[in-house]
Design a protein around this motif. Structure first.
Motif, PDB file in Angstrom:
ATOM      1  N   THR A  84       0.762  -1.219   0.148  1.00 38.28           N
ATOM      2  CA  THR A  84      -0.150   0.308  -0.072  1.00 38.28           C
ATOM      3  C   THR A  84       0.933   1.344  -0.019  1.00 38.28           C
ATOM      4  OG1 THR A  84      -1.849  -1.046   1.139  1.00 38.28           O
ATOM      5  CG2 THR A  84      -1.769   1.286   1.279  1.00 38.28           C
ATOM      6  N   GLU A  85       1.901   1.222   0.753  1.00 37.87           N
ATOM      7  CA  GLU A  85       2.701   2.551   0.938  1.00 37.87           C
ATOM      8  C   GLU A  85       3.596   2.388  -0.281  1.00 37.87           C
ATOM      9  OE1 GLU A  85       5.284   2.073   4.362  1.00 37.87           O
ATOM     10  OE2 GLU A  85       3.492   2.114   5.789  1.00 37.87           O
ATOM     11  N   GLN A  88       1.213   3.953  -3.262  1.00 38.96           N
ATOM     12  CA  GLN A  88       0.956   5.391  -2.836  1.00 38.96           C
ATOM     13  C   GLN A  88       2.300   6.337  -3.269  1.00 38.96           C
ATOM     14  OE1 GLN A  88       0.102   4.983   1.434  1.00 38.96           O
ATOM     15  NE2 GLN A  88      -2.118   5.126   0.958  1.00 38.96           N
ATOM     16  N   LYS A  91       2.107   6.413  -7.029  1.00 37.21           N
ATOM     17  CA  LYS A  91       1.120   7.527  -7.293  1.00 37.21           C
ATOM     18  C   LYS A  91       1.593   9.017  -7.284  1.00 37.21           C
ATOM     19  CE  LYS A  91      -3.267   7.646  -6.286  1.00 37.21           C
ATOM     20  NZ  LYS A  91      -3.684   7.985  -7.813  1.00 37.21           N
ATOM     21  N   LEU A 225      -4.449  -0.139  -5.857  1.00 36.75           N
ATOM     22  CA  LEU A 225      -4.734   0.245  -4.204  1.00 36.75           C
ATOM     23  C   LEU A 225      -6.163  -0.111  -3.760  1.00 36.75           C
ATOM     24  CD1 LEU A 225      -3.339   3.946  -4.112  1.00 36.75           C
ATOM     25  CD2 LEU A 225      -2.775   2.046  -2.611  1.00 36.75           C
TER      26      LEU A 225
END
Length: 301
Positions: A84-85, A88, A91, A225
């Motif tokens: 997830t990190e 992110q 992105k 995500l």
């Protein structure tokens, strides 16, 4: 009918032996703090105690299974937290790559950085648990979940769609793994393909097709995500269920212990009173037997 002296002697001796056995049994009960030492002591209670003990053993094993399940789910959750990190961060890089003032060289630096993130993502997707099993390979736990073509850079899934199950309660089997294809290439996107396409675009001189590629990448990363977060929500739900089952298991453990106590434990006050009575009765019977048999107490003992 006359009763012979030998018969009287044998009868008295048998009675003394029976009383001594009863006294020894009471002493054993006190020593073991148990009322039921053998099935013969109380066949009904012994049978019931066996059933409860078996249920207690099964409940204990389910508790061990839940700890194993919690460990497995925790390993997957920890890995997906890192994923997830990473997504992110990617992105953020995609948004930054849309800056029209960037030169080809600067976009090339970003591509190099993203290659490093792609390698990191592939490493996370091929994570192992404490036993060395690959987390996201389905039933193929000894096979890395994903491999990359050295020429094209394309990433393919080498596991299967299996989900490993653990019996966490008498009527509940819980999945403790998620097939990697559904995690990293599900939800209408392939996160590896998205990164590869983005890297190739950033390595290409000029800005032709850049805007469209960045827009597509941004949308695919959102899908990725959302997909990962959905899996993590499922993991969280399973972990909560395990906590609830642990609570139920502890209640059962207490109930089983109480039931076994009621079936087997000794009433000390009653047992000590019985022991005192048995000792007095045995002593009186021994004296009487010695007197009637013509033996001395020393000879009898």
């Amino acid at each position: 009918m006359r009763i012979s002296t030998q018969t009287l002697y044998e009868t008295g001796a048998a009675r003394l032996s029976e009383m001594q056995s009863g006294l020894a049994r009471t002493q054993q009960q006190i020593s073991a703090a148990r009322r039921v030492l053998t099935p013969a002591d109380d066949p009904v209670a012994a049978a019931r105690a066996l059933e409860v003990t078996q249920s207690q053993s099964i409940n204990t094993q389910h508790g061990v299974n839940r700890q194993n399940a919690k460990s497995a789910l925790g390993a997957v959750e920890g890995t997906l937290s890192g994923v997830t990190e990473l997504l992110q961060d990617v992105k953020t890089s995609v948004i930054a790559a849309g800056n029209p003032t960037l030169s080809d060289t600067e976009r090339g630096f970003m591509a190099t950085e993203l290659r490093g993130r792609l390698d990191e993502l592939l490493g996370l997707a091929n994570s192992r648990d404490a036993l060395g099993n690959y987390l996201f390979s389905g039933f193929q736990t000894t096979t890395p979940a994903f491999s990359r073509d050295p020429v094209s850079g394309a990433v393919q899934y080498d596991g299967d769609q299996g989900q490993r199950l653990i019996q966490v309660d008498s009527t509940r089997q819980m999945a403790v793994s998620n097939p990697g294809q559904a995690v990293f290439q599900g939800g209408g996107q392939d996160v590896f393909a998205t990164l590869n396409t983005l890297i190739v675009q950033l390595e290409t001189p000029g800005t032709a097709g850049l805007e469209a590629t960045l827009a597509t990448a941004n949308g695919d990363l959102d899908l990725a995500l959302n997909n990962v977060l959905t899996v993590r929500a499922s993991l969280g739900s399973r972990l909560q269920e395990i906590d609830a089952l642990d609570s139920v298991g502890e209640d059962r453990k207490l109930q089983y212990s109480q039931t076994l106590s009621e079936l087997q434990d000794l009433d000390y006050a009653q047992a000590l009173t019985q022991l005192s009575q048995q000792q007095l009765t045995l002593e009186a019977a021994q004296k009487s037997f010695v007197k009637t048999s013509g033996l001395s107490l020393f000879n009898f003992l």
